[in-house]
Design a protein around this motif. Sequence first.
Motif: not given
Length: 221
Positions: A50-73
């Motif tokens: 399991v990954v527990v993630t925030d939505v906004r993080m560096p480097p852009t502080s936009s939607d990194e958590g969602i990006q990570a979830a998409t990549k993991l899918r």
Amino acid sequence: MLRVVIAEDSLLIREGVERVLSRDPELQVVAACADLPELLAAVETHQPDVVVTDVRMPPTSSDEGIQAATKLRASRPSTGVVVLSQYAEPSYATMLLAGGSAGRAYLLKERVGEPGQLVEAVRAVARGGSIIDPIVVEGILADSMKRRASPLATLTPRERDVLAQIAQGKSNAAVGETLYLSEKSVEKHISVLFAKLGLESTPEVNRRVLAVLLYLAEQGG
């Protein structure tokens, strides 16, 4: 023992989440990260459940958590993701669930009042379940259609069966295999249930997401 990777750019919140999860003897926090590159590297190294993630993080502080979830899918479909966010933003949850709700949770930080809530979310996504904060569900539905009473009440039992399978993130072919239907029959059922739910004019991906959210809302989240 469930292996967990945490991603949160705030040091205090990151350490707080780690402390909460580490209290449970069945959970092991194997890495705590501050940005998206660290998170992706930690996943590659530790192969967490399991990954527990925030939505906004560096480097852009936009939607990194969602990006990570998409990549993991795509790269690690068995890895569950709990998005722990301060934003009750419908678009984030819609993107999170675009590939299906199985193994995904979207919780609001301010509404996680007890340690057990976060621990249960981690366990739920690890076994393929889904938890979406009701406020987020309401926001998505309010953005997409007029509020009305029990739109699922118009579905036949077979259409509800099909929707329940879609909610697990299954393709039309996989739904057909489970319910012993041809893919063409599944497509017909989906087309009809979309119409009954008032989703005919919505893009295909969003129709599936919205239909799943209606189903999850009725099931209690």
